[in-house]
Design an enzyme around this catalytic site. Sequence first.
Site, short mmCIF file in Angstrom:
data_model
loop_
_atom_site.label_atom_id
_atom_site.label_comp_id
_atom_site.label_asym_id
_atom_site.label_seq_id
_atom_site.Cartn_x
_atom_site.Cartn_y
_atom_site.Cartn_z
N ASP A 119 0.83 -1.21 0.00
CA ASP A 119 0.00 0.00 0.00
C ASP A 119 0.86 1.26 0.00
OD1 ASP A 119 -1.99 -1.85 0.32
OD2 ASP A 119 -2.86 -0.95 2.11
N ASP A 120 0.16 2.35 -0.26
CA ASP A 120 0.68 3.72 -0.03
C ASP A 120 1.77 4.15 -1.00
OD1 ASP A 120 -1.10 3.49 2.03
OD2 ASP A 120 0.34 3.87 3.64
N HIS A 261 3.46 -2.23 3.32
CA HIS A 261 3.48 -0.84 2.84
C HIS A 261 4.76 -0.56 2.07
CE1 HIS A 261 0.37 -0.82 5.91
NE2 HIS A 261 -0.15 0.19 5.24
ZN ZN Z 1 -2.78 3.05 3.23
#
Ligand code: ZN
Length: 312
Positions: A119-120, A261
Amino acid sequence: MLMKKSLLVAGLFLAMLCAGCSGNNSNTPATGNDAAGISADTVTPEINATATPITTPEPTATATPAPTATPEPTATPAPTATPEPTPTLALIAENEWDVSDVDISDISPDDKLVAFTFDDGPTENYEVLLDTLKEYGMHATFFVWGNRYSDKYHDVMLRVINEGNEFGNHTWSHPYLTKISTDEVLEEIEKTRSLLEEITGKREFLVRPPYGSANADVKANVYFPMINWSLDSNDWNNGTYESVYEKLTEKVQDGDIILMHASYKFTADAVRDAIPVLIEKGYRIVSVSQLCAARGKVLKANAAPLGMKITG
Ligand code: ZN
């Protein structure tokens, strides 16, 4: 569906405005909710007046407004009428996620599978993650936080796709979707969807709601399957290289979807070192769509986020 609904609502709103016009209008031209309230009230008296001309019109007009409570929809259309911000939201066919062209040719039925999700991003750690995945012929899903994108990531974004990985939509500005308006939810999804379309030419992407947070309204408005996770690497929660490496090498089970992440260098490092260990244990690392395709799992749009292992 969405467009239909908003057209209907807009139509209703117009109809009401017109009903207001034909009566004794000229008061309060455009005061948002007030205007809407007034037009709603004027609608019924008009109808009553023509429907029951014999009965004393005035008393009924004031006596009946209670039932007028039904045309409530007027409360919302007022702000929505003009902007109509996201008409291009893609609807997936039959409400089901299409995995027909997902490549699972090198996955055998005996393989243990684990989906890695990052993610991110995009971040500078994409390069390391991609190098590792490529080295071992493995794949993953990269959930993109739209406003983190800038031109400097263009080439590495292409690499993600060209090397057989998958992008997912992690919204534009990473809000709790449960805490913003419907229009904002639609905009959060659509802006990142269209950014990803611009870069990849694909139109549809799985969605990961920030913080895994969704409720009935979010489900109703997100027209793509939402994917959470079955195992949290906890890299976001005071994680370290060691803690992530240990999670990956000790806790992973067949069918897991792992939350990680791309924003942490130590995660990328732990992934680099854990993948050979997982391969040694009989695992293949795959994208979420590969996992679904290999296991015959059908993902639905407008559903609760998937948050469990996908086993055979
Ligand atoms: Zn996130």
